[in-house]
Scaffold this motif. Structure first.
Motif, mmCIF file in Angstrom:
data_model
loop_
_atom_site.group_PDB
_atom_site.id
_atom_site.type_symbol
_atom_site.label_atom_id
_atom_site.label_comp_id
_atom_site.label_asym_id
_atom_site.label_seq_id
_atom_site.Cartn_x
_atom_site.Cartn_y
_atom_site.Cartn_z
ATOM 1 N N LYS A 158 0.812 -1.189 0.000
ATOM 2 C CA LYS A 158 0.000 0.000 0.000
ATOM 3 C C LYS A 158 0.860 1.259 0.000
ATOM 4 C CE LYS A 158 -4.101 -1.824 2.149
ATOM 5 N NZ LYS A 158 -5.076 -1.702 3.193
ATOM 6 N N VAL A 159 1.995 1.200 0.711
ATOM 7 C CA VAL A 159 2.899 2.341 0.793
ATOM 8 C C VAL A 159 3.493 2.645 -0.577
ATOM 9 C CG1 VAL A 159 5.061 3.179 1.803
ATOM 10 C CG2 VAL A 159 3.425 1.978 3.234
ATOM 11 N N SER A 160 3.862 1.609 -1.324
ATOM 12 C CA SER A 160 4.449 1.842 -2.642
ATOM 13 C C SER A 160 3.413 2.438 -3.600
ATOM 14 C CB SER A 160 5.047 0.560 -3.211
ATOM 15 O OG SER A 160 4.033 -0.384 -3.464
ATOM 16 N N ALA A 161 2.159 1.995 -3.482
ATOM 17 C CA ALA A 161 1.097 2.568 -4.321
ATOM 18 C C ALA A 161 0.870 4.032 -3.961
ATOM 19 C CB ALA A 161 -0.195 1.766 -4.155
ATOM 20 N N LEU A 162 0.896 4.325 -2.654
ATOM 21 C CA LEU A 162 0.710 5.699 -2.184
ATOM 22 C C LEU A 162 1.849 6.588 -2.671
ATOM 23 C CD1 LEU A 162 -0.939 7.677 -0.440
ATOM 24 C CD2 LEU A 162 0.492 6.992 1.488
ATOM 25 N N GLY A 204 3.797 6.054 -5.233
ATOM 26 C CA GLY A 204 3.681 6.159 -6.691
ATOM 27 C C GLY A 204 2.651 7.202 -7.089
ATOM 28 N N GLY A 205 1.515 7.199 -6.393
ATOM 29 C CA GLY A 205 0.468 8.188 -6.676
ATOM 30 C C GLY A 205 0.907 9.596 -6.346
ATOM 31 N N VAL A 206 1.575 9.763 -5.206
ATOM 32 C CA VAL A 206 2.060 11.091 -4.793
ATOM 33 C C VAL A 206 3.130 11.578 -5.755
ATOM 34 C CG1 VAL A 206 3.339 12.316 -2.982
ATOM 35 C CG2 VAL A 206 1.450 10.818 -2.359
ATOM 36 N N SER A 207 4.059 10.720 -6.129
ATOM 37 C CA SER A 207 5.120 11.164 -7.043
ATOM 38 C C SER A 207 4.559 11.487 -8.426
ATOM 39 C CB SER A 207 6.235 10.125 -7.133
ATOM 40 O OG SER A 207 5.743 8.924 -7.700
ATOM 41 N N GLY A 246 4.704 15.153 -10.097
ATOM 42 C CA GLY A 246 5.266 15.371 -11.436
ATOM 43 C C GLY A 246 4.332 16.188 -12.316
ATOM 44 N N VAL A 247 3.037 15.867 -12.273
ATOM 45 C CA VAL A 247 2.055 16.599 -13.069
ATOM 46 C C VAL A 247 1.982 18.063 -12.604
ATOM 47 C CG1 VAL A 247 -0.424 16.806 -13.570
ATOM 48 C CG2 VAL A 247 0.692 14.577 -13.691
ATOM 49 N N HIS A 248 1.948 18.267 -11.294
ATOM 50 C CA HIS A 248 1.896 19.638 -10.763
ATOM 51 C C HIS A 248 3.168 20.416 -11.096
ATOM 52 C CE1 HIS A 248 -1.926 19.622 -8.763
ATOM 53 N NE2 HIS A 248 -1.649 18.443 -8.204
ATOM 54 N N LEU A 249 4.306 19.753 -11.106
ATOM 55 C CA LEU A 249 5.557 20.415 -11.460
ATOM 56 C C LEU A 249 5.529 20.879 -12.916
ATOM 57 C CD1 LEU A 249 8.400 21.202 -10.542
ATOM 58 C CD2 LEU A 249 9.191 18.972 -11.360
#
Length: 190
Positions: A1-5, A7-10, A14-17
């Protein structure tokens, strides 16, 4: 679950950057135009509202240059019309001066010349009513620019011989800008 979280945050980061970088470019462009004193870009000069907003608040100077200035006079200085904002401004502000620059007859196209000669009483009425506060001068070459200056506002656009001037684009700028300075100097030179 942490890796999915993560991945979603990164991915979201990236999109916001990317959006931030694109927005930064847009803000720099807008800042560049503001630095030139650009207030608005008009796709054509048919929009009387742009002119009305600045003419009704005229206090010091109105300078108009064009192929004949008849449309401006008819739209804003004709007492028979519903809107005669220039007359109202002249009556309200005794220090207001108006200067018109138009080509001599031999440098006007037929349509401009016909419009200029159509109602000579209108121009003479302006001079008779407001005296030396109205000035009409002629120049001996074809008009290259259509220009309306009202205090700190300048609307300027090209004159294309093949296109009705009211269908040509224009730029509305602040007269304190470098962009406007050249046009004002040109008007005074003419």
């Amino acid at each position: 679950k942490v890796s999915a979280l993560l991945g979603g945050v990164s991915g979201a980061f990236g999109v916001h950057l990317i959006q931030f970088v694109c927005s930064l470019y847009e803000y720099k462009q807008i800042d560049k135009f503001r630095g030139l004193g650009i207030i608005d870009i008009l796709p054509n000069r048919r929009d009387e509202e742009s002119y009305k907003r600045i003419i009704k608040n005229a206090t010091r100077i109105v300078q108009v240059m064009g192929t004949s200035c008849t449309r401006f006079i008819d739209d804003f200085a004709n007492s028979r019309n519903r809107d005669h904002l220039l007359l109202d401004a002249l009556n309200k502000n005794q220090a207001l001066k108006v200067q018109f620059l138009v080509p001599t007859d031999e440098y006007m196209d037929l349509r401009s010349k016909a419009g200029f000669e159509a109602d000579p009483t209108q121009k003479s009425h302006l001079v008779k009513t407001f005296g030396d506060r109205i000035e009409m001068r002629r120049f001996e070459f074809q008009a290259r620019h259509s220009m309306v200056r009202v205090d700190e506002n300048l609307i300027v656009g090209p004159v294309f011989q093949e296109i009705e001037s009211r269908d040509s684009p224009a730029v509305h700028v602040n007269t304190n800008s470098v962009f406007a300075e050249k046009y004002i100097t040109y008007f005074e030179w003419v």
